[in-house]
Design a protein around this motif. Sequence first.
Motif, PDB file in Angstrom:
ATOM      1  N   LYS A   1      44.728  37.352  56.584  1.00 26.37           N
ATOM      2  CA  LYS A   1      43.520  38.123  56.265  1.00 26.37           C
ATOM      3  C   LYS A   1      43.755  39.029  55.055  1.00 26.37           C
ATOM      4  CE  LYS A   1      40.643  41.846  57.974  1.00 26.37           C
ATOM      5  NZ  LYS A   1      40.532  42.915  58.939  1.00 26.37           N
ATOM      6  N   VAL A   2      44.875  39.716  55.049  1.00 24.99           N
ATOM      7  CA  VAL A   2      45.169  40.646  53.958  1.00 24.99           C
ATOM      8  C   VAL A   2      45.429  39.874  52.662  1.00 24.99           C
ATOM      9  CG1 VAL A   2      46.670  42.500  53.175  1.00 24.99           C
ATOM     10  CG2 VAL A   2      46.056  42.346  55.574  1.00 24.99           C
ATOM     11  N   ALA A   3      46.164  38.781  52.756  1.00 24.31           N
ATOM     12  CA  ALA A   3      46.422  37.963  51.564  1.00 24.31           C
ATOM     13  C   ALA A   3      45.114  37.410  51.003  1.00 24.31           C
ATOM     14  CB  ALA A   3      47.384  36.833  51.897  1.00 24.31           C
ATOM     15  N   ALA A   4      44.188  37.022  51.877  1.00 22.48           N
ATOM     16  CA  ALA A   4      42.890  36.517  51.417  1.00 22.48           C
ATOM     17  C   ALA A   4      42.098  37.604  50.701  1.00 22.48           C
ATOM     18  CB  ALA A   4      42.098  35.959  52.593  1.00 22.48           C
ATOM     19  N   LEU A   5      42.181  38.834  51.186  1.00 20.66           N
ATOM     20  CA  LEU A   5      41.486  39.933  50.516  1.00 20.66           C
ATOM     21  C   LEU A   5      42.069  40.174  49.121  1.00 20.66           C
ATOM     22  CD1 LEU A   5      40.984  42.413  53.471  1.00 20.66           C
ATOM     23  CD2 LEU A   5      39.211  41.172  52.221  1.00 20.66           C
ATOM     24  N   PHE A   6      43.388  40.075  48.993  1.00 17.28           N
ATOM     25  CA  PHE A   6      43.984  40.216  47.663  1.00 17.28           C
ATOM     26  C   PHE A   6      43.595  39.030  46.788  1.00 17.28           C
ATOM     27  CE2 PHE A   6      47.164  39.963  44.346  1.00 17.28           C
ATOM     28  CZ  PHE A   6      47.122  41.264  43.875  1.00 17.28           C
ATOM     29  N   GLY A   7      43.523  37.840  47.378  1.00 19.96           N
ATOM     30  CA  GLY A   7      43.071  36.664  46.629  1.00 19.96           C
ATOM     31  C   GLY A   7      41.659  36.851  46.096  1.00 19.96           C
ATOM     32  N   LYS A   8      40.815  37.501  46.878  1.00 19.34           N
ATOM     33  CA  LYS A   8      39.441  37.794  46.447  1.00 19.34           C
ATOM     34  C   LYS A   8      39.457  38.743  45.240  1.00 19.34           C
ATOM     35  CE  LYS A   8      35.161  39.742  48.306  1.00 19.34           C
ATOM     36  NZ  LYS A   8      34.542  40.368  49.484  1.00 19.34           N
ATOM     37  N   ALA A   9      40.327  39.735  45.283  1.00 21.28           N
ATOM     38  CA  ALA A   9      40.450  40.668  44.146  1.00 21.28           C
ATOM     39  C   ALA A   9      40.970  39.928  42.917  1.00 21.28           C
ATOM     40  CB  ALA A   9      41.392  41.821  44.505  1.00 21.28           C
ATOM     41  N   HIS A  10      41.956  39.059  43.112  1.00 25.03           N
ATOM     42  CA  HIS A  10      42.500  38.290  41.990  1.00 25.03           C
ATOM     43  C   HIS A  10      41.420  37.395  41.391  1.00 25.03           C
ATOM     44  CE1 HIS A  10      45.345  36.067  39.541  1.00 25.03           C
ATOM     45  NE2 HIS A  10      44.755  34.967  39.984  1.00 25.03           N
ATOM     46  N   ALA A  11      40.616  36.740  42.241  1.00 23.38           N
ATOM     47  CA  ALA A  11      39.539  35.872  41.754  1.00 23.38           C
ATOM     48  C   ALA A  11      38.516  36.662  40.938  1.00 23.38           C
ATOM     49  CB  ALA A  11      38.867  35.171  42.927  1.00 23.38           C
ATOM     50  N   ALA A  12      38.195  37.867  41.390  1.00 28.22           N
ATOM     51  CA  ALA A  12      37.255  38.711  40.629  1.00 28.22           C
ATOM     52  C   ALA A  12      37.846  39.083  39.275  1.00 28.22           C
ATOM     53  CB  ALA A  12      36.910  39.967  41.430  1.00 28.22           C
ATOM     54  N   ALA A  13      39.145  39.377  39.247  1.00 27.11           N
ATOM     55  CA  ALA A  13      39.797  39.693  37.972  1.00 27.11           C
ATOM     56  C   ALA A  13      39.819  38.473  37.068  1.00 27.11           C
ATOM     57  CB  ALA A  13      41.224  40.196  38.218  1.00 27.11           C
ATOM     58  N   ASP A  14      40.020  37.293  37.643  1.00 34.06           N
ATOM     59  CA  ASP A  14      40.023  36.057  36.861  1.00 34.06           C
ATOM     60  C   ASP A  14      38.644  35.809  36.255  1.00 34.06           C
ATOM     61  OD1 ASP A  14      41.290  33.818  35.808  1.00 34.06           O
ATOM     62  OD2 ASP A  14      40.738  32.554  37.513  1.00 34.06           O
ATOM     63  N   LYS A  15      37.590  36.054  37.037  1.00 31.76           N
ATOM     64  CA  LYS A  15      36.225  35.899  36.514  1.00 31.76           C
ATOM     65  C   LYS A  15      35.955  36.925  35.414  1.00 31.76           C
ATOM     66  CE  LYS A  15      34.238  33.869  40.640  1.00 31.76           C
ATOM     67  NZ  LYS A  15      33.347  34.074  41.783  1.00 31.76           N
ATOM     68  N   ALA A  16      36.466  38.132  35.588  1.00 32.90           N
ATOM     69  CA  ALA A  16      36.310  39.148  34.541  1.00 32.90           C
ATOM     70  C   ALA A  16      37.015  38.696  33.274  1.00 32.90           C
ATOM     71  CB  ALA A  16      36.873  40.484  35.020  1.00 32.90           C
ATOM     72  N   ASN A  17      38.179  38.085  33.420  1.00 34.12           N
ATOM     73  CA  ASN A  17      38.909  37.576  32.264  1.00 34.12           C
ATOM     74  C   ASN A  17      38.103  36.494  31.548  1.00 34.12           C
ATOM     75  OD1 ASN A  17      41.209  37.303  30.512  1.00 34.12           O
ATOM     76  ND2 ASN A  17      41.678  35.417  31.603  1.00 34.12           N
ATOM     77  N   ASP A  18      37.487  35.591  32.325  1.00 33.21           N
ATOM     78  CA  ASP A  18      36.652  34.549  31.715  1.00 33.21           C
ATOM     79  C   ASP A  18      35.470  35.171  30.975  1.00 33.21           C
ATOM     80  OD1 ASP A  18      38.348  32.653  32.755  1.00 33.21           O
ATOM     81  OD2 ASP A  18      37.044  32.144  34.455  1.00 33.21           O
ATOM     82  N   ALA A  19      34.851  36.193  31.567  1.00 31.01           N
ATOM     83  CA  ALA A  19      33.725  36.857  30.912  1.00 31.01           C
ATOM     84  C   ALA A  19      34.187  37.560  29.636  1.00 31.01           C
ATOM     85  CB  ALA A  19      33.070  37.858  31.859  1.00 31.01           C
ATOM     86  N   TRP A  20      35.402  38.109  29.672  1.00 29.11           N
ATOM     87  CA  TRP A  20      35.949  38.779  28.497  1.00 29.11           C
ATOM     88  C   TRP A  20      36.255  37.758  27.405  1.00 29.11           C
ATOM     89  CZ3 TRP A  20      40.399  42.878  29.161  1.00 29.11           C
ATOM     90  CH2 TRP A  20      40.495  43.645  28.019  1.00 29.11           C
ATOM     91  N   SER A  21      36.717  36.566  27.796  1.00 26.72           N
ATOM     92  CA  SER A  21      37.057  35.517  26.837  1.00 26.72           C
ATOM     93  C   SER A  21      35.838  35.036  26.081  1.00 26.72           C
ATOM     94  CB  SER A  21      37.680  34.311  27.556  1.00 26.72           C
ATOM     95  OG  SER A  21      38.825  34.671  28.246  1.00 26.72           O
ATOM     96  N   GLU A  22      34.719  34.952  26.788  1.00 29.34           N
ATOM     97  CA  GLU A  22      33.510  34.401  26.179  1.00 29.34           C
ATOM     98  C   GLU A  22      32.897  35.333  25.144  1.00 29.34           C
ATOM     99  OE1 GLU A  22      31.128  33.446  29.552  1.00 29.34           O
ATOM    100  OE2 GLU A  22      32.546  31.934  30.236  1.00 29.34           O
ATOM    101  N   SER A  23      33.097  36.594  25.293  1.00 27.43           N
ATOM    102  CA  SER A  23      32.549  37.555  24.332  1.00 27.43           C
ATOM    103  C   SER A  23      33.263  38.880  24.540  1.00 27.43           C
ATOM    104  CB  SER A  23      31.040  37.718  24.555  1.00 27.43           C
ATOM    105  OG  SER A  23      30.813  38.260  25.831  1.00 27.43           O
ATOM    106  N   SER A  24      32.841  39.843  23.795  1.00 27.77           N
ATOM    107  CA  SER A  24      33.397  41.165  24.046  1.00 27.77           C
ATOM    108  C   SER A  24      32.924  41.617  25.420  1.00 27.77           C
ATOM    109  CB  SER A  24      32.929  42.132  22.952  1.00 27.77           C
ATOM    110  OG  SER A  24      31.525  42.210  22.985  1.00 27.77           O
ATOM    111  N   PRO A  25      33.578  42.610  26.022  1.00 27.41           N
ATOM    112  CA  PRO A  25      33.183  43.012  27.379  1.00 27.41           C
ATOM    113  C   PRO A  25      31.671  43.175  27.509  1.00 27.41           C
ATOM    114  CG  PRO A  25      35.138  44.175  26.739  1.00 27.41           C
ATOM    115  CD  PRO A  25      34.694  43.389  25.534  1.00 27.41           C
ATOM    116  N   SER A  26      31.112  42.412  28.409  1.00 26.79           N
ATOM    117  CA  SER A  26      29.664  42.354  28.577  1.00 26.79           C
ATOM    118  C   SER A  26      29.274  42.868  29.954  1.00 26.79           C
ATOM    119  CB  SER A  26      29.215  40.896  28.436  1.00 26.79           C
ATOM    120  OG  SER A  26      29.791  40.127  29.480  1.00 26.79           O
TER     121      SER A  26
END
Length: 145
Positions: A86-111
């Motif tokens: 359960k705890v590892a899955a919650l950290f995985g959720k945080a990592h996934a959100a950071a990964d999506k933020a990275n993709d959004a940052w890659s596509e343009s300046s912070p939006s």
Amino acid sequence: MDAATAALVGALVGFSGAIAASWINPSITAKHARAAKNLEQRREAYLKGLSAAQALRACEDQRDFERALQASWDAWIEMSLVASPKVAALFGKAHAAADKANDAWSESSPSQDFMEFQKSFISAVADFTSAARADIGAGKPYKER
């Protein structure tokens, strides 16, 4: 029953108890040692995860963010091995959100998308922190009155 028979029965019972105790005591001691080691491994994994999350928040450019994201991935892998699922899955959720933020940052300046993913990341880290504290027995954080 005469005294000699009673003495033999008593000796047999005492001997059996001593054998049982000598077998049970090391087993219980080993079980407690394994539990203590596992608790320490979970604490270290959670600390590594929180450090990785902090590093993600402190990044100033995308290259730093991608390095921190890799460290977060490494922390999640270690956590998946030793932590509660359960705890590892919650950290995985945080990592996934950071990964999506990275993709959004890659596509343009912070939006706006980046900011939404960042909020999602912060919320997921808060959930992870609460679950990690509960898992290691730290309970709820201290709140001043």
